[in-house]
Design an enzyme around this catalytic site. Structure first.
Site, PDB file in Angstrom:
ATOM      1  N   THR A 174      -0.575 -21.852  20.002  1.00  0.00           N
ATOM      2  CA  THR A 174      -1.908 -21.495  20.491  1.00  0.00           C
ATOM      3  C   THR A 174      -2.641 -20.531  19.550  1.00  0.00           C
ATOM      4  OG1 THR A 174      -3.152 -20.427  22.266  1.00  0.00           O
ATOM      5  CG2 THR A 174      -0.889 -19.713  21.998  1.00  0.00           C
ATOM      6  N   GLN A 175      -3.961 -20.653  19.524  1.00  0.00           N
ATOM      7  CA  GLN A 175      -4.775 -19.717  18.743  1.00  0.00           C
ATOM      8  C   GLN A 175      -4.843 -18.351  19.433  1.00  0.00           C
ATOM      9  OE1 GLN A 175      -8.659 -21.486  18.075  1.00  0.00           O
ATOM     10  NE2 GLN A 175      -7.777 -23.331  17.198  1.00  0.00           N
ATOM     11  N   THR A 198       0.818  -1.219   0.000  1.00  0.00           N
ATOM     12  CA  THR A 198       0.000   0.000   0.000  1.00  0.00           C
ATOM     13  C   THR A 198       0.851   1.269   0.000  1.00  0.00           C
ATOM     14  OG1 THR A 198      -1.772  -1.118   1.156  1.00  0.00           O
ATOM     15  CG2 THR A 198      -1.749   1.267   1.342  1.00  0.00           C
ATOM     16  N   ASP A 236       1.868  -6.828  -4.612  1.00  0.00           N
ATOM     17  CA  ASP A 236       1.007  -6.782  -3.429  1.00  0.00           C
ATOM     18  C   ASP A 236       1.508  -7.935  -2.549  1.00  0.00           C
ATOM     19  OD1 ASP A 236      -2.319  -6.021  -2.821  1.00  0.00           O
ATOM     20  OD2 ASP A 236      -1.306  -7.632  -1.731  1.00  0.00           O
ATOM     21  N   THR A 273       1.609  -4.780   4.152  1.00  0.00           N
ATOM     22  CA  THR A 273       1.424  -5.175   5.553  1.00  0.00           C
ATOM     23  C   THR A 273       0.848  -6.588   5.697  1.00  0.00           C
ATOM     24  OG1 THR A 273      -0.758  -4.140   5.565  1.00  0.00           O
ATOM     25  CG2 THR A 273       1.083  -2.812   6.355  1.00  0.00           C
ATOM     26  N   ASP A 274       0.145  -7.059   4.664  1.00  0.00           N
ATOM     27  CA  ASP A 274      -0.598  -8.318   4.813  1.00  0.00           C
ATOM     28  C   ASP A 274       0.291  -9.492   5.221  1.00  0.00           C
ATOM     29  OD1 ASP A 274      -2.933  -7.055   4.224  1.00  0.00           O
ATOM     30  OD2 ASP A 274      -2.999  -7.671   2.119  1.00  0.00           O
ATOM     31  N   SER A 285       0.277  -9.947  -0.654  1.00  0.00           N
ATOM     32  CA  SER A 285      -0.506 -11.189  -0.563  1.00  0.00           C
ATOM     33  C   SER A 285      -0.048 -12.202  -1.622  1.00  0.00           C
ATOM     34  CB  SER A 285      -2.008 -10.909  -0.682  1.00  0.00           C
ATOM     35  OG  SER A 285      -2.250 -10.021  -1.738  1.00  0.00           O
TER      36      SER A 285
HETATM   37  N1  ASP Z   1      -2.519  -5.696   0.197  1.00  0.00           N
HETATM   38  C1  ASP Z   1      -1.493  -4.824   0.658  1.00  0.00           C
HETATM   39  C2  ASP Z   1      -0.214  -5.632   0.744  1.00  0.00           C
HETATM   40  O1  ASP Z   1      -0.009  -6.328   1.697  1.00  0.00           O
HETATM   41  C3  ASP Z   1      -1.855  -4.266   1.980  1.00  0.00           C
HETATM   42  C4  ASP Z   1      -0.850  -3.316   2.577  1.00  0.00           C
HETATM   43  O2  ASP Z   1       0.214  -3.041   2.076  1.00  0.00           O
HETATM   44  O3  ASP Z   1      -1.126  -2.812   3.662  1.00  0.00           O
HETATM   45  O4  ASP Z   1       0.594  -5.570  -0.147  1.00  0.00           O
END
Ligand code: ASP
Length: 374
Positions: free
Chosen positions: A309-310, A47, A91, A123-124, A93
């Protein structure tokens, strides 16, 4: 009398002049040392550098120019900043172990040239990447800081600018020519965490990461307050990067009502070499015979099962309840207070680099990079 007064004033001036010279020499030395430091930014995507695509009205990755254009402050540091960018940027993900190996190689190729590394990352999956790198980078003596943002740099209320600038300052921080934080870390919203202790817990807030089982390595306000006793001291030896990661890992999160068919499907999936078992509370799971038999049968086949642990906070203590004892008997290994991210990437690293199953198991019982409290 007049002569001694003149002599006194003259000696005072000389004294003052000498102190001024010493001060200037000290400052110039500090400036030169600072100027000699250079940090490498590796921009992977996320992001922080995204822009809105007007056709689809979604955020899509944009090139690195976008970052430097929006943060002119980058030029005001008293150390050098160089950057390289993934092509194409991603991205997070879509991240996978091949990309971690690519990142590791980039750090290895540039290790001697730079004093620290800043990885701009979505961040993902940032906690997975930080955990993976913590195991892959051997004898790390320089900071590797990951950061990103919840809002793109180009937006007015972006959190990316502060994250980027402070993470850079931390990556360049030294004392006596030694890095203050020679670890893989995540910096986000005024907190510096050990990477393999961190999880992303919030998809909305600027405070998106937490580390419940280990204190922050630094807290940032007017000053950057380093938590020195909690920071790992750099290890001796030649820096190297482990470049093999085994992908045959499964994640089995138990829930009330889970069926034998589901458990069997995961434990017997083709290519599975290890399973991270996410259990309740302090490591508890059903005591149904079919469940314990399925675990034991998998362990007997050579599948490694690690219990985490969860819960976000706290540790697995399998000897605490009867349910846990059954799992010890089945051959399940405690993951103590490891995050799921750390457990998965530790298994990938160990299975990719150890020469026997016993070696993997032995390494699972100890903390390799401060990822768990045994
Ligand atoms: N989908 C983005 C990623 O992880 C989300 C982010 O950067 O916060 O690349």
């Amino acid at each position: 009398m007049y002569f001694s007064c003149v002599l006194f004033v003259f000696s005072q001036h000389i004294n003052y002049f000498c102190r001024l010279l010493a001060y200037m020499r000290h400052s110039i030395k500090n400036i030169l040392t600072a100027m000699e430091r250079t940090i490498l930014i590796i921009y992977t995507g996320g992001t922080i550098g995204m822009v809105n695509d007007p056709d689809t009205n979604t955020l899509v990755p944009f090139d690195f120019e976008n970052i430097t254009k929006n943060v002119p402050e980058l030029r005001r540091f008293d150390f050098g900043v160089h950057s390289i960018s993934f092509d194409p940027i991603i991205d997070s993900s879509t991240i996978n172990p091949h990309i971690w190996i690519r990142l590791g190689k980039l750090i290895e190729e540039n290790y001697d040239r730079y004093d620290g590394f800043l990885i701009l990352h979505g961040t993902d999956t940032m906690a997975y990447t930080a955990s993976a790198l913590s195991f892959m980078l051997q004898n790390l003596q320089k900071p590797v800081i990951l950061t990103g943002s919840q809002l793109p740099l180009g937006t007015i209320r972006t959190d990316g600018k502060e994250n980027l600038l402070t993470a850079l300052e931390i990556a360049a921080a030294q004392h006596d020519n030694k890095a203050l934080v020679p670890e893989v870390c995540i910096y986000f919203q005024d907190m510096l965490f050990r990477g393999n202790r961190t999880i992303k817990f919030n998809a909305e807030n600027f405070r998106a990461f937490r580390s419940d089982n280990y204190p922050p390595l630094a807290e940032v306000g007017i000053h950057i307050k380093y938590n020195h006793p909690c920071i790992q001291s750099s290890t001796q030896g030649l820096f190297s990067v482990a470049k093999r990661m085994e992908c045959g890992i499964a994640l089995l999160k138990i829930f009330p009502g889970i069926t034998p068919q589901i458990v069997d499907a995961i434990l017997n999936a083709q290519g599975v070499k290890a399973v991270v078992l996410e259990t309740y509370g302090s490591g508890n799971a059903p005591t149904d015979k079919w469940f314990l038999d399925a675990l034991k049968e998998a362990v007997d086949r050579g599948v490694i099962i690690v219990n985490v642990t969860q819960c976000l906070s706290g540790s697995v203590e399998m000897w605490r309840y009867e349910t846990g004892i059954h799992m010890i008997d089945a051959g399940v290994i405690s993951g103590y207070d490891m995050t799921t991210e750390a457990a998965i990437t530790k298994l990938m690293y160990l299975l990719g680099n150890c020469s026997s199953l016993d070696e993997v198991k032995t390494n699972l019982t100890c903390s390799l990079k401060g990822e768990m409290t045994v």
